[in-house]
Design a protein around this motif. Sequence first.
Motif, PDB file in Angstrom:
ATOM      1  N   GLY A  35       0.822  -1.215   0.000  1.00 38.90           N
ATOM      2  CA  GLY A  35       0.000   0.000   0.000  1.00 38.90           C
ATOM      3  C   GLY A  35       0.852   1.259   0.000  1.00 38.90           C
ATOM      4  O   GLY A  35       0.542   2.245  -0.684  1.00 38.90           O
ATOM      5  N   ASN A  42      -6.465  -1.840  -1.175  1.00 39.98           N
ATOM      6  CA  ASN A  42      -5.278  -2.653  -0.908  1.00 39.98           C
ATOM      7  C   ASN A  42      -5.296  -3.300   0.469  1.00 39.98           C
ATOM      8  O   ASN A  42      -4.683  -4.351   0.661  1.00 39.98           O
ATOM      9  CB  ASN A  42      -4.032  -1.762  -1.062  1.00 39.98           C
ATOM     10  CG  ASN A  42      -2.817  -2.374  -0.404  1.00 39.98           C
ATOM     11  OD1 ASN A  42      -2.207  -3.287  -0.950  1.00 39.98           O
ATOM     12  ND2 ASN A  42      -2.486  -1.914   0.800  1.00 39.98           N
ATOM     13  N   THR A  44       7.724  -8.677   0.943  1.00 38.42           N
ATOM     14  CA  THR A  44       7.234  -7.720   1.944  1.00 38.42           C
ATOM     15  C   THR A  44       7.447  -8.330   3.326  1.00 38.42           C
ATOM     16  O   THR A  44       7.848  -9.493   3.442  1.00 38.42           O
ATOM     17  CB  THR A  44       5.715  -7.467   1.804  1.00 38.42           C
ATOM     18  OG1 THR A  44       5.033  -8.714   1.980  1.00 38.42           O
ATOM     19  CG2 THR A  44       5.344  -6.859   0.475  1.00 38.42           C
ATOM     20  N   LYS A 102     -10.201 -13.481  -1.702  1.00 40.22           N
ATOM     21  CA  LYS A 102      -9.508 -12.945  -2.876  1.00 40.22           C
ATOM     22  C   LYS A 102     -10.185 -13.398  -4.180  1.00 40.22           C
ATOM     23  O   LYS A 102     -10.212 -12.662  -5.164  1.00 40.22           O
ATOM     24  CB  LYS A 102      -8.030 -13.344  -2.848  1.00 40.22           C
ATOM     25  CG  LYS A 102      -7.257 -12.723  -1.682  1.00 40.22           C
ATOM     26  CD  LYS A 102      -7.254 -11.203  -1.737  1.00 40.22           C
ATOM     27  CE  LYS A 102      -6.350 -10.571  -0.702  1.00 40.22           C
ATOM     28  NZ  LYS A 102      -6.332  -9.102  -0.755  1.00 40.22           N
TER      29      LYS A 102
END
Length: 445
Positions: free
Chosen positions: A217, A285, A386, A355
């Motif tokens: 994000g 996001n 990440t 999702k």
Amino acid sequence: MSDRYQQLTSSGLGRQLAKRLGLPTPTPLRRHRPGDPVVSAPVLSGAAEGARLGESISKTLGEVHAQVEHAPTEGTRYAALVFDATGITASDQLRQVYAFVSTAIRQVATSGRVIVLGTPPEETSGTAERTAQRALEGFVRTVGKELKGGATAQLVHAAPGAGNALDSTLRFLLSSKSAFVSAQVIRVGPADVEQPHHSRPLREKVALVTGASRGIGESIAETLARDGAHVVCLDVPAQGEDLARVANRIGGSTLQLDITEQDAPRRITEHFTERHGGLDVVVHNAGITRDKTLGRMSEQQWDSVIGVNLMAQERINEALLTDSSPLRAGGRLIGVASISGIAGNVGQANYATSKAGVIGHVQGLAPRAAERGVTINAVAPGFIETSMTAAVPVMIREAGRRMNSLSQGGLPIDVAETIAWYADPGSGGVNGNVVRVCGQSMLGS
Ligand code: NAD
């Protein structure tokens, strides 16, 4: 998060050793830096007999100052091979795409591109054409697997009349902004597109990014700001400090809000109506995981993931498509799905369901969005480096990184650049797409 294996194989000795052991040798991908040209080597362009996109392709290649060749010259390394296959109406004509790509594939440069343009199979004029156009998918996905040196392959389905709407998609795919996108089938429909200012396409636009305090994000917020947007960074109050840091750095503003709150849609619409007088780009996001195999998954773990990842987004988008919404014509709604939502994943029944739901939501809402001159699309990231993936056990993390055609994980910027392409005012013909940012992951393909 560093990929030590990739660092090792970037050195001469490490690379040789990996090759001898039959291990993958990932090529460091070229990524966009401000001021970079879209292409920095010649482009080889070809077309099937009777193809209809020549003018649009030439226009884009001309505008990006590509040196265009129509037959391969010995020793030249091509930034891209571009083939207009819209003239292919029967299976015997597939030979033309084979002939074009096979003679030049070994001359594709490092981080080069192969782009084939076809007609959406459902918009062809008969069974023979539909068969041949569908066949191109198998061709392009194989090219993606055979290419070396960080190069990628894509199929663009240009609907009849979409020629003038292709420019933003061709630029994105040709450029290093699409570094971790490979083997995708992208549909572009006809649209009256705004001609954006290419260095700052989102000038005077207002964007909302949820979950903007960190990770992907944060990168999305930075990238939309780079492209000229005023970005409102949203996250839960507990992330307030990090959120303010991101917003300050990019000259944006903050909105502290839990998107699952009952009044979140109203607070968002009021915020943009009152403070900004409108809204142009919304990126959903924010997302969470609460992994457990189904037999051990609590109701709370199920509800929280479906609530944050899917239902909050559904409610906010509904509010944004009402008559009193601040979302302006030309608006962009963008979801973040995941390859888990395509392939499923052990321990992630809640996450994969949410999702996959995002994908259904995008596809279901696309026609309604189009009636208002708005588009809705999603990205489906694969393995992205990440803090979320850094916490994954080492063996699973290594498998996630290597099980794709580029043999490496993507970076948050790869997801952000794909979102910036959807957000571009020139992408009005891109609606109802779910593009994977996964380096052609083996999962779900
Ligand atoms: P992250 O956990 O680092 O960031 C998610 C952000 O969302 C956090 O700042 C969090 O505070 C915020 N958030 C969570 N619940 C919220 C709520 N109720 N209201 C407002 N904000 C909320 O995750 P990330 O790795 O940056 O992932 C971002 C998105 O990408 C997620 O949707 C994730 O599912 C998706 N994704 C990530 C990967 C990956 O490899 N990292 C792969 C596929 C998909």
